[in-house]
Design an enzyme around this catalytic site. Sequence first.
Site, PDB file in Angstrom:
ATOM      1  N   THR A  30       0.844  -1.192   0.000  1.00 38.17           N
ATOM      2  CA  THR A  30       0.000   0.000   0.000  1.00 38.17           C
ATOM      3  C   THR A  30       0.876   1.237   0.000  1.00 38.17           C
ATOM      4  O   THR A  30       1.803   1.343   0.808  1.00 38.17           O
ATOM      5  CB  THR A  30      -0.915   0.026   1.241  1.00 38.17           C
ATOM      6  OG1 THR A  30      -1.711  -1.162   1.261  1.00 38.17           O
ATOM      7  CG2 THR A  30      -1.833   1.233   1.214  1.00 38.17           C
ATOM      8  N   SER A  34      -1.967   4.460  -3.940  1.00 37.09           N
ATOM      9  CA  SER A  34      -2.179   3.245  -4.717  1.00 37.09           C
ATOM     10  C   SER A  34      -2.027   2.004  -3.850  1.00 37.09           C
ATOM     11  O   SER A  34      -1.481   2.060  -2.751  1.00 37.09           O
ATOM     12  CB  SER A  34      -1.181   3.183  -5.885  1.00 37.09           C
ATOM     13  OG  SER A  34       0.143   3.140  -5.390  1.00 37.09           O
ATOM     14  N   ASP A 144      16.779   6.268 -11.611  1.00 35.50           N
ATOM     15  CA  ASP A 144      16.628   5.996 -10.173  1.00 35.50           C
ATOM     16  C   ASP A 144      17.066   4.570  -9.841  1.00 35.50           C
ATOM     17  O   ASP A 144      16.397   3.863  -9.089  1.00 35.50           O
ATOM     18  CB  ASP A 144      15.183   6.224  -9.732  1.00 35.50           C
ATOM     19  CG  ASP A 144      15.050   6.310  -8.208  1.00 35.50           C
ATOM     20  OD1 ASP A 144      16.037   6.699  -7.547  1.00 35.50           O
ATOM     21  OD2 ASP A 144      13.969   5.993  -7.690  1.00 35.50           O
TER      22      ASP A 144
END
Length: 356
Positions: A30, A34, A144
Amino acid sequence: MPLFKRRDVNTPAPTSSIREKYDFRDVLGTGAFSKVFLAESKTDVGQLYAVKCIDKKALKGKEESLENEIKVLRKLRHNNIVQLFETYDEKQFVYLVMELVTGGELFDRIVAKGSYTEQDASNLIRQVLEAVSFMHDNGVVHRDLKPENLLYYNQDEDSKIMISDFGLSKTEDSGVMATACGTPGYVAPEVLQQKPYGKAVDVWSIGVIAYILLCGYPPFYDESDANLFAQIIKGEYEFDAPYWDQISDSAKDFISHLMCCDPEMRFTCQSALEHPWISGNTAYTHDIHRTVAVHLKKSLAKRNWKKAFNAAAAIRQLQLLRLSPIATAFRNKRPNSNQRLQLPNVLVFQYFCKIP
């Protein structure tokens, strides 16, 4: 207007509801805006997927970023990249049907292993380089790369590594990249200097990951981000004794070419793959698990503490935002089309990056 206006010709738009095709099971994670569900195909019983369910209300104004991530994932079909299979744009939610990866994060698995060698690290980095080289050949920069985004495909001892989380990725055809983004500690000097940058930023990040894989701690560290960034810009790192005394000179040479401050002089993925530490037999085979695991455990504990702190800070910021005069004014009157209430950056970051 539909969220997904243009689709890959090989990925037709689904015409049915996602729940007609998939049975939703457990919640796997979670995030701020979203959830990720375990889902089973109704047409291929036993076939499991990870389905990311994104609230459209939270997505408002950020559709372009999600579309960019989807565009990137549709472009990339590689054994070491988590695959996107389908997208569903429904009334309240956007759903991404993803490949299910169950092997856990890179560092967690290394800590849990009974033995671990420099050769193991070389094999891990080779897989990452092959996947990132494929991305770069297809005009994609990840932006990233970090250990949290490197996952084992399954629980098998010889499981392959998978690259995930393309929320900050960019295609070269979308224009000059100059936005400061990424994760402190893994970001390249040119990004911090706010210079235009390209594929070389991913290679720098792989160098940082390789460094940590061989000693268990990062090459750059400071409690102050300003001091940390100063270290990175200057390229100030060491192969500290005694931890690096047991590591090959070939490994150190390899890392030095990846963590080169000048992006023009830095290795490409292809040249890195041709280095003897990757393609030859120069990686040592003696066990370094004890040293690496001790440092990794400390790093993981610190990371988990920071994750909890950042989550708490995000909640506090949201509470303050709700109580602020600006937020009250927005609740008490309908904003015109030119007004938009800005959420704290940390919340936006949590949404577009990996679910904590």
